[in-house]
Design a protein around this motif. Structure first.
Motif, PDB file in Angstrom:
ATOM      1  N   SER A   1       3.821  -0.933   3.619  1.00 53.20           N
ATOM      2  CA  SER A   1       3.362   0.405   3.420  1.00 53.20           C
ATOM      3  C   SER A   1       4.590   1.028   2.787  1.00 53.20           C
ATOM      4  CB  SER A   1       2.713   0.901   4.273  1.00 53.20           C
ATOM      5  OG  SER A   1       1.420   0.219   4.841  1.00 53.20           O
TER       6      SER A   1
ATOM      7  N   THR B   1       0.895  -1.255   0.096  1.00 54.26           N
ATOM      8  CA  THR B   1       0.198  -0.029   0.050  1.00 54.26           C
ATOM      9  C   THR B   1       0.993   1.281  -0.127  1.00 54.26           C
ATOM     10  OG1 THR B   1      -0.269  -0.324   2.429  1.00 54.26           O
ATOM     11  CG2 THR B   1      -1.989  -1.067   1.045  1.00 54.26           C
TER      12      THR B   1
ATOM     13  N   ASN C   1      -4.711   2.222   7.494  1.00 54.39           N
ATOM     14  CA  ASN C   1      -4.637   1.424   6.345  1.00 54.39           C
ATOM     15  C   ASN C   1      -5.507   0.350   6.299  1.00 54.39           C
ATOM     16  OD1 ASN C   1      -3.539   0.279   4.140  1.00 54.39           O
ATOM     17  ND2 ASN C   1      -1.551  -0.233   5.069  1.00 54.39           N
TER      18      ASN C   1
ATOM     19  N   ASN D   1      -7.071  -0.434   3.312  1.00 55.66           N
ATOM     20  CA  ASN D   1      -7.082  -1.293   2.442  1.00 55.66           C
ATOM     21  C   ASN D   1      -6.245  -2.564   2.402  1.00 55.66           C
ATOM     22  OD1 ASN D   1      -8.239   0.815   1.060  1.00 55.66           O
ATOM     23  ND2 ASN D   1      -6.645   1.229  -0.434  1.00 55.66           N
ATOM     24  N   ALA D   2      -5.085  -2.302   3.038  1.00 62.44           N
ATOM     25  CA  ALA D   2      -4.136  -3.749   3.368  1.00 62.44           C
ATOM     26  C   ALA D   2      -5.146  -4.690   4.129  1.00 62.44           C
ATOM     27  CB  ALA D   2      -2.878  -3.172   4.373  1.00 62.44           C
TER      28      ALA D   2
ATOM     29  N   GLY E   1      -6.060   3.854  -4.744  1.00 61.48           N
ATOM     30  CA  GLY E   1      -6.059   3.768  -3.111  1.00 61.48           C
ATOM     31  C   GLY E   1      -7.483   4.025  -2.517  1.00 61.48           C
TER      32      GLY E   1
ATOM     33  N   SER F   1      -1.703  -0.961  -4.125  1.00 64.12           N
ATOM     34  CA  SER F   1      -2.936  -0.257  -3.733  1.00 64.12           C
ATOM     35  C   SER F   1      -2.402   1.394  -3.613  1.00 64.12           C
ATOM     36  CB  SER F   1      -3.759  -0.554  -2.639  1.00 64.12           C
ATOM     37  OG  SER F   1      -4.809   0.189  -2.417  1.00 64.12           O
TER      38      SER F   1
END
Length: 406
Positions: free
Chosen positions: A42, A8, A20, A22-23, A151, A67
């Protein structure tokens, strides 16, 4: 089994300015697809850092998901970093730029920097973005698949779903469940007391507001047995079971009200309309939700809801007596089948020894019987508000499905 590295990008993530999420989502979905996660890292918006992370991922991963960094600004560098790491060209796609401009022009004039989003890595497949403007890209390099996603989570999630089938190597299966009103330790203890086969993996996760999540995980050849085990768990604590996968309390309540032909209204004080907002977040809520009164100030309780001043003077706004009157009055006013009233002390000030910060009363009224619950949850005010609303929602769920309400 495929092995994956999740990267990410974004200085705001590395610096701790945003969570975070997304992760967490990407790792979970890859695992559910049968892909083993090697690492999740990241990196900031720096060309060399992103390129280094990608090169290191090639050492032990056959799936690399990146991402972030696909926007039009100068710090969006994922395309350039991947192209450099693969020694491939970045090619301008004029047809793609026209599609991007057409999408933007529906809202405002397209800026000049849309060209950057139309740069495609040599031999990449485009991943359509149904929400935003930044297309994703899928690149194959020998046995390795690189997936580039934007993102913003609302863009990333549907795009990830559209490519997961290309990765599927499903050797594992899982069942995810949500429970409410039972401590994590008690849920884990109950599961461990059941006859637990060696192939089964169990994980629990407590949330402060939404309940406890239970994940059952096993090799795919045991999918039938896994389903039977989940049914045993539910049978043991059926009254606490909310639903599978990403089901929420509010979804269960709205669907349950609709199936029962019931409507509901609310009168809220300390939660400030949050219960109403949760209900109407569910598509189709208009069929079951009649309306709400946010009676934050006592004058609204007395002047709008017609709660007796004597009730507040004798018992206080945060009391069983007050929420009972609030529930009765809002039901009559809005003409709903059910009503829920909430009053509490969110803090950080306003509490007393007799009624400390974190105290709340919830009343569910069906026109014949009241169900009143006293809860004490001394946490940060917005966490407190969310927990109170979840408790009220669970009281509705229990009533609808004829479970003990309190």
């Amino acid at each position: 089994m495929r092995k994956a590295t999740v990267i990410t990008t974004g200085s705001e993530i590395v610096e701790g300015l945003i969570i975070n999420s997304n992760a967490q989502h990407i790792c979970r979905r890859l695992t559910e697809t049968g892909v083993s996660i090697v690492r999740s890292i990241s990196v900031g918006d720096d060309l060399e850092s992103i390129e280094k992370a990608i090169c290191e991922a090639f050492e032990d991963s056959t799936v690399i998901v990146v991402s972030g960094g696909l926007g039009p600004t100068k710090d969006d560098l994922t395309r350039e970093a991947v192209a450099r790491s693969l020694n491939r060209k970045l090619l301008f796609d004029p047809a793609l730029e026209n599609r991007i401009k057409e999408k933007i022009s529906k809202f405002h004039k397209a800026p000049a920097n849309t060209r950057k989003q139309a740069m495609v890595i040599e031999n990449a497949e485009l991943i359509e973005n149904p929400v935003g403007t930044a297309p994703g890209q899928l690149i194959r390099d020998g046995d390795v698949i690189l997936i580039l996603l934007p993102g913003p989570p609302q863009e990333m999630k549907p795009m990830l779903e559209s490519v997961l089938s290309k990765l599927s190597n499903k050797r594992n299966c899982s069942i995810n469940m949500l429970f409410f009103g039972i401590p994590e330790a008690s849920l884990d203890e109950l599961v461990q007391k059941l006859p637990t086969p060696k192939w089964l993996k169990v994980a629990t996760q407590a949330t402060h507001t939404d309940g406890v999540k239970l994940r059952l995980y096993a090799p795919s050849e045991y999918s039938t047995e896994l389903k039977k085990f989940s049914e045993q768990v539910i049978a043991k604590i059926n009254e606490h079971f909310v639903g599978f996968d990403n089901t929420t309390l509010e979804e269960v309540v709205v669907r349950g009200l609709e199936a029962s032909g019931l409507t509901v209204s609310s009168a809220e004080s300390c939660t400030g309309g949050l219960l109403a907002a949760k209900i109407v977040s569910v598509p189709g809520a208009s069929k079951v939700f009649k309306g709400a009164v946010v009676a934050y100030d006592n004058s609204v309780k007395t002047n709008i809801l017609k709660v007796r001043e004597q009730t507040i003077e004798q018992h206080g706004a945060v009391s069983e007596e007050c929420v009972f009157e609030m529930a009765k009055k809002v039901k009559n006013m809005i003409n709903s089948d059910l009503s829920v009233a909430i009053s509490g002390i969110a803090g950080p000030s306003g509490g007393s020894k007799a009624k400390p910060v974190g105290l709340a009363f919830i009343c569910l009224w069906d026109g014949k019987k009241s169900y009143i619950k006293r809860i004490f949850y001394p946490q940060e005010r917005n966490m407190f508000r969310s927990r109170v609303v979840s408790t009220a929602m669970d009281m509705l769920r229990r009533y609808i499905f004829k479970l003990p309400v309190i």
